[in-house]
Design a protein around this motif. Structure first.
Motif, short mmCIF file in Angstrom:
data_model
loop_
_atom_site.label_atom_id
_atom_site.label_comp_id
_atom_site.label_asym_id
_atom_site.label_seq_id
_atom_site.Cartn_x
_atom_site.Cartn_y
_atom_site.Cartn_z
N LEU A 15 -13.74 5.75 -100.62
CA LEU A 15 -12.75 6.76 -100.28
C LEU A 15 -11.35 6.15 -100.39
N ARG A 16 -10.46 6.89 -101.02
CA ARG A 16 -9.07 6.43 -101.16
C ARG A 16 -8.20 7.13 -100.12
N HIS A 17 -7.32 6.38 -99.50
CA HIS A 17 -6.46 6.93 -98.45
C HIS A 17 -5.00 6.69 -98.80
N ARG A 18 -4.18 7.63 -98.39
CA ARG A 18 -2.74 7.45 -98.46
C ARG A 18 -2.19 7.21 -97.07
N LYS A 19 -1.24 6.30 -96.98
CA LYS A 19 -0.60 6.01 -95.70
C LYS A 19 0.86 6.42 -95.78
N ARG A 20 1.34 6.97 -94.67
CA ARG A 20 2.76 7.31 -94.60
C ARG A 20 3.59 6.03 -94.65
N ARG A 21 4.56 5.99 -95.53
CA ARG A 21 5.41 4.80 -95.65
C ARG A 21 6.32 4.67 -94.43
N ALA A 22 6.26 3.52 -93.81
CA ALA A 22 7.11 3.28 -92.63
C ALA A 22 8.56 3.13 -93.07
N ARG A 23 9.45 3.83 -92.39
CA ARG A 23 10.87 3.75 -92.70
C ARG A 23 11.59 3.09 -91.54
N LEU A 24 12.29 2.01 -91.82
CA LEU A 24 12.98 1.28 -90.77
C LEU A 24 14.12 2.12 -90.20
N ALA A 25 14.28 2.05 -88.90
CA ALA A 25 15.31 2.83 -88.23
C ALA A 25 16.70 2.31 -88.60
N ARG A 26 17.65 3.23 -88.60
CA ARG A 26 19.04 2.83 -88.76
C ARG A 26 19.50 2.11 -87.50
N VAL A 27 20.40 1.14 -87.67
CA VAL A 27 20.99 0.43 -86.54
C VAL A 27 22.45 0.86 -86.41
N VAL A 28 22.82 1.31 -85.22
CA VAL A 28 24.20 1.70 -84.94
C VAL A 28 24.71 0.81 -83.81
N MET A 29 25.81 0.11 -84.05
CA MET A 29 26.40 -0.77 -83.05
C MET A 29 27.73 -0.18 -82.57
N GLU A 59 25.46 0.64 -89.14
CA GLU A 59 26.81 1.19 -88.97
C GLU A 59 27.41 0.60 -87.71
N VAL A 60 28.72 0.31 -87.75
CA VAL A 60 29.40 -0.30 -86.61
C VAL A 60 30.63 0.53 -86.27
N PHE A 61 30.82 0.77 -84.97
CA PHE A 61 31.99 1.46 -84.44
C PHE A 61 32.58 0.62 -83.32
N THR A 62 33.89 0.72 -83.14
CA THR A 62 34.50 0.15 -81.94
C THR A 62 34.79 1.31 -80.98
N VAL A 63 34.72 0.98 -79.68
CA VAL A 63 35.03 1.98 -78.65
C VAL A 63 36.02 1.37 -77.68
N GLY A 64 36.91 2.21 -77.21
CA GLY A 64 37.92 1.81 -76.23
C GLY A 64 38.47 3.09 -75.64
N THR A 65 39.68 3.46 -76.07
CA THR A 65 40.19 4.78 -75.71
C THR A 65 39.85 5.79 -76.80
N ARG A 66 39.35 5.29 -77.94
CA ARG A 66 38.93 6.19 -79.02
C ARG A 66 37.84 5.50 -79.83
N LEU A 67 37.19 6.25 -80.70
CA LEU A 67 36.12 5.74 -81.54
C LEU A 67 36.66 5.42 -82.92
N SER A 68 36.33 4.23 -83.44
CA SER A 68 36.77 3.84 -84.79
C SER A 68 35.57 3.35 -85.59
N HIS A 69 35.42 3.87 -86.80
CA HIS A 69 34.32 3.48 -87.69
C HIS A 69 34.78 2.27 -88.52
N VAL A 70 34.14 1.12 -88.33
CA VAL A 70 34.63 -0.12 -88.94
C VAL A 70 33.61 -0.77 -89.87
N THR A 71 32.58 -0.04 -90.26
CA THR A 71 31.55 -0.62 -91.12
C THR A 71 32.12 -1.14 -92.43
N ASP A 72 32.96 -0.34 -93.08
CA ASP A 72 33.52 -0.76 -94.37
C ASP A 72 34.34 -2.05 -94.24
#
Length: 209
Positions: A15-29, A59-72
């Motif tokens: 019998l041949r079986h298919r398995k769902r491919r595991a997808r790694l979770a995104r990391v947000v810092m 993905e990385v963000f800084t937090v303080g008095t506001r949110l800033s996206h700094v991944t790039d």
């Protein structure tokens, strides 16, 4: 299975079986860059720089008095250049702390569109909050509904006699999965080991001493 049986002229085949491919979770810092975190901010951002370099879908963000996206900014190979870029795009460096407002901004702009849903969210902060702790509690609860795991990295967690009584930490404790230390390279490694179950961060080297 049917194709294999046809090739064998109808004889039984394995019998041949298919398995769902595991997808790694995104990391947000989410890295706190407020004034109370100033002694730890550079080390935490260097850690985030190494994670971005080694881990896909971070993905990385800084937090303080506001949110800033700094991944790039953190994608620059040279860590000093990357941190200079971060400093140039973050307007609230060493300022106040409004964690609840920053979490809400992340959830409304980024969380619901897929970045936060099912992600491993790493929050690096001492938990000092100038806003309403009840609002922070509500936002932590909302993030917990979106995320796969929330790990809070506190620079005070590993210190002798520490108790999580700061208004911010006390508000979020019921809604996070782990509270770990973030005051040294060994503490960073503890966080990496804890997150190793995601299949991601266990492969990330520590920042250079």
């Amino acid at each position: 299975t049917l194709r294999a049986q046809l090739r064998r002229a109808g004889e039984p085949a394995d019998l041949r079986h298919r398995k769902r491919r595991a997808r790694l979770a995104r990391v947000v810092m989410l890295v706190d860059v407020s004034g109370s975190m100033e002694p730890y901010t550079e080390a935490l951002l260097r850690w985030a720089h190494r994670v971005v370099a080694q881990v896909h879908r971070t993905e990385v963000f800084t937090v303080g008095t506001r949110l800033s996206h700094v991944t790039d900014a953190l994608r620059f190979r040279d860590p000093d250049a990357a941190l200079s870029r971060v400093a140039a795009v973050v307007p609230d460096w060493s300022g106040g702390t409004r964690l609840a407002e920053c979490f809400e901004a992340f959830r409304r702009r980024w969380g619901r569109v897929g970045m936060g849903r099912g992600a491993v969210i790493v929050i690096a902060s001492d938990g000092f909050e100038r806003g309403d702790p009840a609002l922070l509690r509500r936002e932590a609860e909302e993030l917990a509904r979106l995320a796969r795991t929330i790990v809070w990295v506190s620079p005070h967690r590993g210190k002798e006699g520490y108790r999580p009584v700061q208004s911010g930490i006390a508000a979020v404790l019921p809604h996070i999965d782990a509270l770990v230390a973030g005051h040294s390279l060994d503490a960073f490694q503890e966080a990496l080991d804890l997150l190793g179950g995601t299949g991601y961060l266990s492969r990330v080297p520590q920042p250079q001493r």
